[in-house]
Design a protein around this motif. Structure first.
Motif, mmCIF file in Angstrom:
data_model
loop_
_atom_site.group_PDB
_atom_site.id
_atom_site.type_symbol
_atom_site.label_atom_id
_atom_site.label_comp_id
_atom_site.label_asym_id
_atom_site.label_seq_id
_atom_site.Cartn_x
_atom_site.Cartn_y
_atom_site.Cartn_z
ATOM 1 N N GLY A 143 0.657 -1.091 0.006
ATOM 2 C CA GLY A 143 0.012 0.123 -0.154
ATOM 3 C C GLY A 143 0.828 1.310 0.020
ATOM 4 N N GLY A 144 2.093 1.287 0.147
ATOM 5 C CA GLY A 144 3.014 2.403 0.058
ATOM 6 C C GLY A 144 4.194 2.288 0.819
ATOM 7 N N ALA A 145 3.821 1.693 2.308
ATOM 8 C CA ALA A 145 5.221 2.001 3.116
ATOM 9 C C ALA A 145 6.066 0.653 3.040
ATOM 10 N N ALA A 146 5.556 -0.307 2.529
ATOM 11 C CA ALA A 146 6.457 -1.807 2.386
ATOM 12 C C ALA A 146 6.799 -2.042 3.615
ATOM 13 N N PHE A 147 5.562 -2.298 4.698
ATOM 14 C CA PHE A 147 5.987 -2.695 5.993
ATOM 15 C C PHE A 147 5.387 -4.139 6.109
ATOM 16 N N LEU A 148 6.529 -4.973 6.818
ATOM 17 C CA LEU A 148 6.370 -6.517 6.855
ATOM 18 C C LEU A 148 4.830 -6.678 7.636
ATOM 19 N N ILE A 152 -4.721 -2.874 9.441
ATOM 20 C CA ILE A 152 -5.190 -2.340 8.152
ATOM 21 C C ILE A 152 -3.963 -2.907 7.168
ATOM 22 N N ASN A 153 -4.473 -3.698 5.978
ATOM 23 C CA ASN A 153 -3.585 -3.969 4.845
ATOM 24 C C ASN A 153 -4.283 -3.390 3.673
ATOM 25 N N ASN A 154 -3.350 -3.504 2.538
ATOM 26 C CA ASN A 154 -3.670 -3.114 1.323
ATOM 27 C C ASN A 154 -4.260 -4.462 0.685
ATOM 28 N N VAL A 155 -5.061 -4.331 -0.412
ATOM 29 C CA VAL A 155 -5.479 -5.228 -1.248
ATOM 30 C C VAL A 155 -4.543 -6.294 -1.674
ATOM 31 N N GLU A 156 -3.526 -5.811 -2.304
ATOM 32 C CA GLU A 156 -2.627 -6.491 -3.086
ATOM 33 C C GLU A 156 -1.735 -7.365 -1.925
ATOM 34 N N THR A 157 -1.729 -6.710 -0.754
ATOM 35 C CA THR A 157 -0.558 -7.552 0.431
ATOM 36 C C THR A 157 -1.520 -8.692 0.572
ATOM 37 N N ILE A 158 -3.182 -8.545 0.834
ATOM 38 C CA ILE A 158 -3.662 -9.964 1.487
ATOM 39 C C ILE A 158 -3.995 -10.734 0.205
ATOM 40 N N LEU A 196 4.728 -9.007 10.465
ATOM 41 C CA LEU A 196 5.028 -8.214 11.775
ATOM 42 C C LEU A 196 4.040 -7.495 12.242
ATOM 43 N N LYS A 197 3.194 -6.854 11.331
ATOM 44 C CA LYS A 197 2.304 -5.594 11.789
ATOM 45 C C LYS A 197 1.022 -6.736 12.441
ATOM 46 N N TRP A 198 0.720 -7.907 11.953
ATOM 47 C CA TRP A 198 -0.282 -8.806 12.288
ATOM 48 C C TRP A 198 0.151 -9.255 13.679
ATOM 49 N N CYS A 222 -8.768 9.292 2.771
ATOM 50 C CA CYS A 222 -9.483 8.211 3.474
ATOM 51 C C CYS A 222 -8.641 6.965 3.097
ATOM 52 N N GLY A 223 -7.617 6.934 2.274
ATOM 53 C CA GLY A 223 -6.735 5.958 2.128
ATOM 54 C C GLY A 223 -5.570 5.675 2.929
ATOM 55 N N GLU A 224 -5.377 6.976 3.843
ATOM 56 C CA GLU A 224 -4.510 6.846 4.969
ATOM 57 C C GLU A 224 -5.036 5.908 6.286
ATOM 58 N N GLU A 225 -4.338 4.988 6.701
ATOM 59 C CA GLU A 225 -5.169 3.867 7.430
ATOM 60 C C GLU A 225 -6.161 4.598 8.616
ATOM 61 N N SER A 226 -5.566 5.634 9.461
ATOM 62 C CA SER A 226 -6.517 6.142 10.383
ATOM 63 C C SER A 226 -7.669 6.966 10.017
ATOM 64 N N ASP A 254 -8.571 1.924 -1.458
ATOM 65 C CA ASP A 254 -8.971 3.352 -1.666
ATOM 66 C C ASP A 254 -8.331 3.677 -2.904
ATOM 67 N N GLU A 255 -7.338 3.354 -3.045
ATOM 68 C CA GLU A 255 -6.288 3.535 -4.526
ATOM 69 C C GLU A 255 -6.904 4.608 -5.181
ATOM 70 N N SER A 256 -6.331 5.740 -4.411
ATOM 71 C CA SER A 256 -6.429 7.138 -5.191
ATOM 72 C C SER A 256 -5.408 8.192 -5.580
HETATM 73 C C1 LIG Z 1 -2.594 10.176 2.034
HETATM 74 C C2 LIG Z 1 -2.545 8.762 2.169
HETATM 75 C C3 LIG Z 1 -3.106 8.010 1.241
HETATM 76 C C4 LIG Z 1 -3.031 6.645 1.293
HETATM 77 N N1 LIG Z 1 -3.710 5.739 0.447
HETATM 78 C C5 LIG Z 1 -3.653 4.379 0.349
HETATM 79 C C6 LIG Z 1 -4.372 3.617 -0.370
HETATM 80 O O1 LIG Z 1 -5.363 4.161 -1.117
HETATM 81 N N2 LIG Z 1 -4.355 2.292 -0.251
HETATM 82 C C7 LIG Z 1 -3.379 1.594 0.592
HETATM 83 O O2 LIG Z 1 -3.341 0.499 0.668
HETATM 84 N N3 LIG Z 1 -2.711 2.439 1.326
HETATM 85 C C8 LIG Z 1 -3.000 3.869 1.348
HETATM 86 N N4 LIG Z 1 -2.199 4.596 2.103
HETATM 87 C C9 LIG Z 1 -1.224 3.713 3.250
HETATM 88 C C10 LIG Z 1 -2.117 3.331 4.374
HETATM 89 O O3 LIG Z 1 -2.119 4.355 5.336
HETATM 90 C C11 LIG Z 1 -1.216 2.156 5.189
HETATM 91 O O4 LIG Z 1 -0.224 2.306 5.206
HETATM 92 C C12 LIG Z 1 -1.614 0.717 4.188
HETATM 93 O O5 LIG Z 1 -2.952 0.834 3.820
HETATM 94 C C13 LIG Z 1 -1.205 -0.416 4.832
HETATM 95 O O6 LIG Z 1 -1.276 -1.639 4.233
HETATM 96 P P1 LIG Z 1 -0.065 -2.556 3.664
HETATM 97 O O7 LIG Z 1 0.881 -2.426 5.078
HETATM 98 O O8 LIG Z 1 -0.544 -3.538 3.198
HETATM 99 O O9 LIG Z 1 0.718 -1.663 2.597
HETATM 100 C C14 LIG Z 1 -2.103 6.080 2.170
HETATM 101 C C15 LIG Z 1 -1.370 6.777 3.022
HETATM 102 C C16 LIG Z 1 -1.640 8.121 2.768
HETATM 103 C C17 LIG Z 1 -0.748 8.952 3.912
#
Ligand SMILES: Cc1cc2nc3c(=O)[nH]c(=O)nc-3n(C[C@H](O)[C@H](O)[C@H](O)COP(=O)(O)O)c2cc1C
Ligand code: SF4
Length: 440
Positions: free
Chosen positions: A51-56, A206-212, A59-61, A170-174, A79-81
């Motif tokens: 989803g962007g940060a490439a976190f393990l 919270i995890n991204n679609v592709e991750t899961i 480990l998150k789980w 709203c793609g930001e996890e919190s 959310d993929e925006s």
């Molecule tokens: C502004 C903003 C938008 C984001 N949009 C997405 C998004 O659309 N999809 C997504 O998976 N992560 C998005 N992220 C990252 C999420 O906050 C989160 O790190 C991620 O969903 C975690 O999934 P992953 O660990 O599987 O990558 C966004 C982060 C920020 C700061």
């Protein structure tokens, strides 16, 4: 190369075809393991978030509390925006059941009885497709209460699709969690992190679609198998998205560490008109760009890209040819982040607006070289001073585009390049970029 996330089997999105090809067998297998064993497998596989940060992922789980008197939740981020990112919708369309199976395994591993798939509101077509797949999984007893009988286990989980309403933030996890709760999509201050205090104050992953979607093949084939695909520190395949000035734009599933030049020339068919590459953004519009003369030998994975001062992000590669007006491009990118800033933090709320204002001045031919330093200074004052990473997402393109293309920008804003007055008015009204991303 085996396709892990987007298999080339006809009608794989249909539940019968998926099941006929071994679908939901990984869930069956996973349910014979303890929750710790699954987390351990995924940890050892080296699967990183897409989803962007490439976190393990594993480990998150493991941050989720083992025992809790509160319910636990799993949120899947679709959310993929981010401009340049359009990979998750391929999963919704071509492999929804592997995503659903991955959700079942993950929910079991963290013991979440409720899961939400948060989907970008504009994805009308893909929301319908995923809902159909989910309905089929329910009617086959694979999700919900009936899964107890189907799999002969004491665990069950429900999955709900939650539509976004067009806000990138709203793609930001919190803020995604706030949005699901029905609150305004404001990011939350961290800590506390979602595993402690997530949806409705309960433990949440919270995890991204592709991750899961990567999880079922890891359970099926074992962590060693997955860990050997591509680059060891960021293993697996990646859904690379090619857009911009490229002959064959689209999503390419390839091993992590694939050469950027292979993506552009071997898979993407090169640049239209055989033009030179001026600039490449490697992972969605928020990632620091690379100069065209820098791309030789660049491997596309989280660790390798660090060495080039950029990041893999969502794997969305945006290619710009030698005739691209980078000032207009940057102004358009800045407009996006200005528009999407939620306004909570002063540096982001004010800084994104100032960057856009200055960039529009440059576009209109009324800027000066001093403006370049001013832009970098505004970007530096946003970076690291905000609640969420949209601050960096807005600051990095400006800061790194200008510092890495300083010669280009100086030439562009110098007096001999000032546009005639008639064009000035025109360009003020038309700062939109013309790069042809699939998303737009
Ligand atoms: C502004 C903003 C938008 C984001 N949009 C997405 C998004 O659309 N999809 C997504 O998976 N992560 C998005 N992220 C990252 C999420 O906050 C989160 O790190 C991620 O969903 C975690 O999934 P992953 O660990 O599987 O990558 C966004 C982060 C920020 C700061
Ligand atoms: S950084 Fe921007 S988007 Fe994120 S919380 Fe602050 S104002 Fe909102």
């Amino acid at each position: 190369m085996e396709k892990i996330v987007l298999p080339e089997i006809k009608d794989y999105h249909l539940i019968d075809v998926y099941i006929k090809n071994g679908g939901y067998e990984s869930a069956k297998k996973a349910f014979t393991f303890s929750t710790d064993e699954i987390i351990d497998q995924v940890k050892k596989s080296g699967l990183r978030g897409r989803g962007g940060a490439a976190f393990l992922a594993g480990l998150k789980w493991s941050f989720m509390p083992k025992s809790s008197d509160k319910p636990k939740y799993l949120c899947i981020n679709g959310d993929e925006s981010e401009p340049g990112s359009f990979k998750d919708r391929q999963i919704f369309e071509y492999n929804p059941h592997q995503l659903i199976e991955g959700i079942l395994i993950t929910a079991y591993a963290i013991q979440a009885n409720t899961c939400y798939i948060y989907i970008r509101g504009e994805y009308h077509k893909w929301i319908k497709l995923l809902q159909k797949a989910l309905d089929d999984a329910y009617s086959n007893g694979l999700v919900g209460e009936k899964m107890k009988d189907t799999f002969g286990i004491g665990f069950c989980t429900n999955i709900y699709i939650h539509k976004g309403a067009g806000a990138y933030i709203c793609g930001e996890e919190s803020s995604l969690m706030n949005s699901i709760e029905g609150q305004r999509g404001y990011p939350r201050v961290k800590p506390p992190f979602p595993a402690q205090n997530g949806l409705w104050g309960c433990p949440t992953t919270i995890n991204n679609v592709e991750t899961i979607t990567n999880v079922p093949p890891i359970i099926k084939n074992g962590w060693e198998w997955f860990s050997k695909i591509g680059e060891p520190k960021h293993p697996g395949t990646i859904l690379y998205g090619l857009s911009g000035h490229i002959n064959k734009p689209g999503i390419y599933e390839l091993p992590s560490g694939t050469l950027l030049t292979d993506l552009i020339y071997k898979y993407g068919g090169g640049v239209p008109g055989d033009k030179k590459v001026l600039c490449v953004i490697p992972g969605g519009s928020s990632m620091p760009p690379l100069r065209g003369d820098q791309i030789e030998g660049v491997k596309m994975d989280a660790e390798s890209l660090k060495a080039y001062g950029t990041a893999i992000g969502t794997g969305g590669v945006i290619v710009m040819d030698e005739d691209t007006d980078l000032v207009k491009i940057l102004a358009r990118i800045a407009k996006f982040y200005y528009h999407e800033s939620c306004g909570q933090c002063t540096p982001c709320r004010e800084g994104t607006g100032w960057m856009l204002k200055i960039l529009n001045r440059l576009v209109s031919g009324e800027g000066s070289v001093k403006d370049l330093d001013l832009l970098v200074s505004v970007a530096n004052n946003i970076e690291g001073n905000t609640i969420c990473a949209l601050g960096e997402a807005a600051a990095w393109p400006v800061k790194f585009m200008i510092t890495r293309f300083r010669d280009y920008f100086e030439k562009r804003v110098s007096s001999e390049n000032i546009l005639p007055v008639r064009n000035k008015v025109h360009s003020m009204r038309n700062t939109a970029i013309s790069i042809d991303t699939e998303q737009n």
